[in-house]
Design a protein around this motif. Structure first.
Motif, mmCIF file in Angstrom:
data_model
loop_
_atom_site.group_PDB
_atom_site.id
_atom_site.type_symbol
_atom_site.label_atom_id
_atom_site.label_comp_id
_atom_site.label_asym_id
_atom_site.label_seq_id
_atom_site.Cartn_x
_atom_site.Cartn_y
_atom_site.Cartn_z
ATOM 1 N N GLU A 462 0.847 -1.190 0.000
ATOM 2 C CA GLU A 462 0.000 0.000 0.000
ATOM 3 C C GLU A 462 0.883 1.241 0.000
ATOM 4 N N ALA A 463 0.775 2.053 -1.046
ATOM 5 C CA ALA A 463 1.516 3.305 -1.121
ATOM 6 C C ALA A 463 0.659 4.434 -0.561
ATOM 7 N N ARG A 464 1.206 5.175 0.386
ATOM 8 C CA ARG A 464 0.501 6.315 0.969
ATOM 9 C C ARG A 464 1.186 7.606 0.534
ATOM 10 N N LEU A 465 0.383 8.619 0.213
ATOM 11 C CA LEU A 465 0.892 9.815 -0.453
ATOM 12 C C LEU A 465 0.536 11.080 0.341
ATOM 13 N N PRO A 466 1.399 11.514 1.243
ATOM 14 C CA PRO A 466 1.080 12.698 2.061
ATOM 15 C C PRO A 466 0.806 13.959 1.254
ATOM 16 N N PHE A 467 1.534 14.175 0.152
ATOM 17 C CA PHE A 467 1.326 15.399 -0.621
ATOM 18 C C PHE A 467 -0.051 15.446 -1.283
ATOM 19 N N CYS A 468 -0.695 14.307 -1.446
ATOM 20 C CA CYS A 468 -2.000 14.263 -2.106
ATOM 21 C C CYS A 468 -3.160 14.383 -1.127
ATOM 22 N N GLN A 469 -2.888 14.655 0.133
ATOM 23 C CA GLN A 469 -3.968 14.824 1.098
ATOM 24 C C GLN A 469 -4.644 16.179 0.897
#
Length: 591
Positions: A462-469
């Motif tokens: 699972e890739a999590r993307l902080p900048f896309c929040q």
């Protein structure tokens, strides 16, 4: 995090659903669940991340009989939603994030997604009165959902294109303009794909199907986000909350600014943090391992330097093309696939990445050049050409007369993007807003987020993307252009967190040195030459073999990044046509 699939207003047999599931089971190896009824099916291959011992899908609740749901993704505000829904009388069997969905739908109907904070693709079948299918994806498009509409309102959907093609009635029919699209934008943008009749829901969309009416797709109003603090505080908050997981978590550290910020902030929350960086065996230009190690040392992480043998690249290309289901001419796809393979091999299920920062904070040279163009000048044509794998004049020179005429009559995707960018400018929109909107709403979901989703889930990561929040995206929209241009605001945020060498280095994409690898003696020269053989090109009828050969000869004499990318795009398209032929026959797809 899962792979989901299903059908509505269409029959689906058990063996058919087994094949659909099998083609994307790599993304959900922990548990498989399928429910079927008259004219509908709903399935999930689960990767257990939140509450691993609970959360069996499809999701059902005794308090909401007749509402079934499947989820791919993460609902970050599920605890808050569970408290609100419990106060309304709903009872939940576990603490899994997806368990709130049937109750949330019962309370809000198709507007349920407006309450969600997360990355997700969701399918709900409502059997309480007239059967209804509801599909929803997150605001940024981090979790794609592909679908096909057939006769009589039939809808079939899946997380991945190869799985969708395993449904009876979904043809593997390449669009004739795909070659031009690959050369003009490297991969299809927007809701279209490289296959006729197969689409992807746009970011922030909810789609509803009743009876035989088919899907009606609408974009939701943006979810309200509370006023944010400064950029660093906002990013720190998002990284910290995404760094909490019920399974082993790591970070991807390329050696650049974006992933470096995520790494430094994640190390504050998750210690010891493991970081991963990928390089290619041997001496190649633009290697970033020194910068990645510097970030890791500064953040005190357990660092993993992954080396890939260049002899493996052709095998990696075949696998990535199959997983993506459509051509993507950015060689970063191979690096992405190999990197997540190493992450999973080391025992990690969740990985934090820095994707999305360039789009939100003006990190691309093409954006800077467009913003710097004098008022009244045509900045759109150079900007659109910068998106391409091959410049317009070169594309037209390589095409056969018949294919060139076809593209001229239909219009190139480059022409449509140019018209799209010019239209709001004529209405008085700000140039920076126009560019940011295109980069984030059209290019980012198709070019980056689908790739990250598919190639991380190829290895059940699972890739999590902080900048896309949403909070980061909302803050980026409020910054003046001079703060976003060249990611100035991010560089300022990195002072004190990242090594000076990382902050002062020029921007470089995380990819492989293509020009050197297709040069004489390079490991990709013979595979590319084979994919561009005159016999293969003649069968396609779209390219002139003599001019493709002349392009290859020119590159071998004077290797260049531009010619190498054009040759690579042509090879990727050729390989993809072979992959599509294989997908016409229902067979399993292993990672």
């Amino acid at each position: 995090m899962c792979r989901i699939f299903g059908s509505f207003a269409a029959a689906a047999t058990g063996p058919e659903l087994d094949t659909v599931s099998g083609r994307q089971r790599h993304g959900g190896p922990d548990e498989r669940g399928v429910l079927t009824g008259r004219g509908w099916s709903l399935g999930c291959d689960r990767l257990a991340v939140t509450e691993p011992v609970g959360g069996a899908q499809p999701l059902r609740l005794p308090t909401v009989p007749g509402v079934l749901a499947v989820l791919n993704g993460e609902i970050y505000n599920h605890r808050e939603l569970r408290r609100r829904l419990a106060a309304r009388g709903h009872v939940f069997p576990d603490a899994c994030d997806g368990s709130v969905l049937p109750a949330l739908y019962a309370e809000y109907g198709p507007a349920f997604a407006e309450q969600l904070d997360g990355m997700y693709a969701i399918a709900i079948v409502d059997l309480r009165t007239t059967p209804q299918l509801v599909l929803a994806v997150d605001e940024m498009g981090m979790k794609p959902l592909h679908y096909h509409e057939g006769p009589g309102g039939a809808v079939r959907f899946a997380s991945e294109i190869p799985a969708l093609l395993a449904f009876d009635g979904v043809p593997a029919d390449p669009c004739e303009e795909t070659l031009d699209t690959v050369l003009a934008t490297k991969t299809p943008f927007g809701t279209d794909t490289a296959l006729r009749g197969i689409r992807v829901l746009p970011p922030g969309a909810t789609a509803v199907a009743h009876g035989t009416r088919g899907l009606r797709v609408a974009r939701r109003p943006p979810r309200a986000v509370a006023p944010a603090a400064g950029l660093l505080d906002t990013l720190r908050h998002e990284v910290h909350r995404l760094a909490r997981a019920d399974v082993p978590l790591c970070a991807i550290t390329s050696g650049g600014l974006d992933s470096g910020l995520v790494t430094a902030l994640a190390a504050e929350e998750a210690a010891p943090l493991h970081t991963f960086h990928l390089g290619y065996r041997g001496r190649w230009p633009h290697a970033e391992d020194t910068f990645a190690r510097a970030v890791a040392r500064r953040a005190r992480t357990v660092h993993h330097h992954v080396e890939v043998d260049p002899k493996e690249l052709m095998s990696l290309l075949t696998r990535t093309t199959r997983h993506l289901g459509q051509p993507n001419a950015d060689p970063i796809a191979l690096s992405t696939y190999a990197l997540f393979r190493a992450v999973r091999g080391a025992g990690f299920t969740v990985a934090l990445t820095g994707d999305g920062a360039d789009e939100l904070f003006g990190g691309y040279d093409r954006v800077r050049a467009a913003l710097a163009a004098p008022a009244g000048s045509d900045w759109t044509a150079p900007y659109v050409d910068a998106l391409a794998a091959a410049p317009r004049l070169l594309r037209e020179r390589l095409y056969t007369p018949d294919y060139r005429a076809f593209i001229m009559e239909r219009g190139s995707v480059a022409d449509r993007i140019t018209a799209e960018l010019r239209a709001p400018r004529a209405a008085g929109s700000d140039r920076a807003d126009t560019l940011t909107r295109f980069e984030t709403r059209r290019r980012l979901p198709a070019y980056h987020l689908r790739r990250v989703d598919h190639l991380s889930m190829a290895w059940a990561v699972e890739a999590r993307l902080p900048f896309c929040q949403p909070s980061v995206a909302a803050l980026a929209r409020t910054l003046p252009a001079e703060q976003k241009l060249g990611k100035r605001a991010l560089y300022e945020a990195g002072v004190g967190l990242l090594p000076r060498a990382v902050l002062q280095r020029p921007k470089q994409p995380f990819t492989l040195p293509l020009a050197a690898m297709i040069a004489p003696g390079g490991p990709l020269l013979e595979p590319v030459r084979d994919l561009l053989s005159p016999d293969r090109l003649s069968r396609g009828g779209q390219l002139r073999p003599d001019r493709v050969r002349a392009l290859l000869d020119r590159h071998l004499e004077r290797p260049s990044d531009r010619d190498a990318l054009t040759l690579w795009a042509l090879a990727v398209h050729g390989l993809w046509t072979d992959v599509v032929q294989g997908l016409r026959v229902p067979v399993g797809c292993a990672a």
